[in-house]
Write a protein that holds these residues in place. Sequence first.
Motif, PDB file in Angstrom:
ATOM      1  N   UNK A  24       0.837  -1.195   0.000  1.00 48.40           N
ATOM      2  CA  UNK A  24       0.000   0.000   0.000  1.00 48.40           C
ATOM      3  C   UNK A  24       0.878   1.253   0.000  1.00 48.40           C
ATOM      4  N   UNK A  25       0.303   2.382  -0.474  1.00 51.44           N
ATOM      5  CA  UNK A  25       1.036   3.654  -0.447  1.00 51.44           C
ATOM      6  C   UNK A  25       1.123   4.149   0.994  1.00 51.44           C
ATOM      7  N   UNK A  26       2.219   4.816   1.326  1.00 49.67           N
ATOM      8  CA  UNK A  26       2.274   5.407   2.665  1.00 49.67           C
ATOM      9  C   UNK A  26       1.261   6.550   2.727  1.00 49.67           C
ATOM     10  N   UNK A 144      -6.722   2.138  -7.775  1.00 50.08           N
ATOM     11  CA  UNK A 144      -5.799   1.043  -8.067  1.00 50.08           C
ATOM     12  C   UNK A 144      -5.304   1.046  -9.514  1.00 50.08           C
ATOM     13  N   UNK A 145      -6.082   1.646 -10.401  1.00 47.71           N
ATOM     14  CA  UNK A 145      -5.686   1.638 -11.809  1.00 47.71           C
ATOM     15  C   UNK A 145      -5.235   3.026 -12.283  1.00 47.71           C
ATOM     16  N   UNK A 219      -8.744   9.969   2.186  1.00 50.08           N
ATOM     17  CA  UNK A 219      -7.730  10.769   1.506  1.00 50.08           C
ATOM     18  C   UNK A 219      -6.642   9.871   0.925  1.00 50.08           C
ATOM     19  N   UNK A 220      -6.255  10.170  -0.314  1.00 47.65           N
ATOM     20  CA  UNK A 220      -5.414   9.257  -1.092  1.00 47.65           C
ATOM     21  C   UNK A 220      -4.243  10.056  -1.683  1.00 47.65           C
ATOM     22  N   UNK A 221      -3.077  10.033  -1.006  1.00 44.20           N
ATOM     23  CA  UNK A 221      -1.965  10.867  -1.459  1.00 44.20           C
ATOM     24  C   UNK A 221      -1.592  10.637  -2.921  1.00 44.20           C
TER      25      UNK A 221
END
Length: 305
Positions: A24-26, A144-145, A219-221
């Motif tokens: 996963x992204x930090x 994800x895409x 929230x999605x950096x």
Amino acid sequence: METEKYHRMKDLPAEHLLGTGTAMCSGCGGLEALHQAYDVMGSKNIFVNAAGCMTMLSVYPFTPFKGSWLYTAMASSPAGAQGVRDALDILIEKKRMPESEDLKVVTLTGDGSASGIGMSATSSAIERGLDFLYICYDNEGYGNTGQQYSASTPHGARTATSKGSEGFVGDKKDLFAIWAAHGPAYMATVIGAEPLDLVRKVETAGKIKGPKLILAFSPCPTGWDYDPKDTVTIGKLAVKTGIWPLKEYVDGKVVHTRIPGKQRVPVEEYLRLQGRFRHLFEPERKEAILADIQARVDRYWEGIE
Ligand SMILES: Cc1ncc(C[n+]2csc(CCOP(=O)(O)OP(=O)(O)O)c2C)c(N)n1
Ligand code: SF4
Ligand SMILES: [Mg+2]
């Protein structure tokens, strides 16, 4: 060595598992919310996870979940949840499994599944009164895409498929209202940046039978284009600006659990921290769009504040 690491993870208590050894992204706000929810839920559950970012939590044949985990296509996690619930009920009825070992069935999907491609299966599952908890982490796009627009993308946001000077032109689908129209057993909106509110709502959902929704603003950096260290700041601003109302639906009534009121912060403070809204400020301010976004939020709170 990797295999050994995951075997060791299986022996850890549930609260230590999520977020370890995954891709996963930090700063992922969805993972932040899921981690908090999982701490409350414990391990007596089966996750039915539709394709999306959270499926990256699993490195076959291991997952960081202490209980079971099932992967489905984007459209079908509520149908998968029905199958799992039925199987558990049959095992209990045939006395092949003691009732004390029953598990809660949890659907986990992104907004792309929840508000779009999976909606038909969701609607049918609620209509059948399926006893399941649906956790949707809403990062407002197909994260994800590569963050293409989804039915949950907000007005004005740039996405990989909304690259014009005005960003996405349209309305974020109101998933909460769509669920409410079905008369579910319980629903709540949550955010990882407000953990006490989140924990209480997940605890409440855990005590209620029937179709339940936990809708987590996430929230999605990576998709929203901001520094991962700002996830909590942006999450708190989403609540303070009124962009993300915290509320629950109990016995057919909607109750707000935080009302920003007179302290409501202008939406600009939330928007300007995110690269996906940069085109609204540079090279020149797009006053009409900024005013429109503010007006949409004001309209929501009319009569509530
Ligand atoms: C029918 C179908 N179309 C496209 C895909 C490719 N796909 C995999 S994950 C994903 C994005 C899902 O978006 P969302 O549900 O919001 O979850 P997120 O990726 O944001 O976590 C897409 C389009 C797919 N798996 N199935
Ligand atoms: S793309 Fe966004 S939602 Fe997906 S893992 Fe990264 S931060 Fe989380
Ligand atoms: Mg998404």
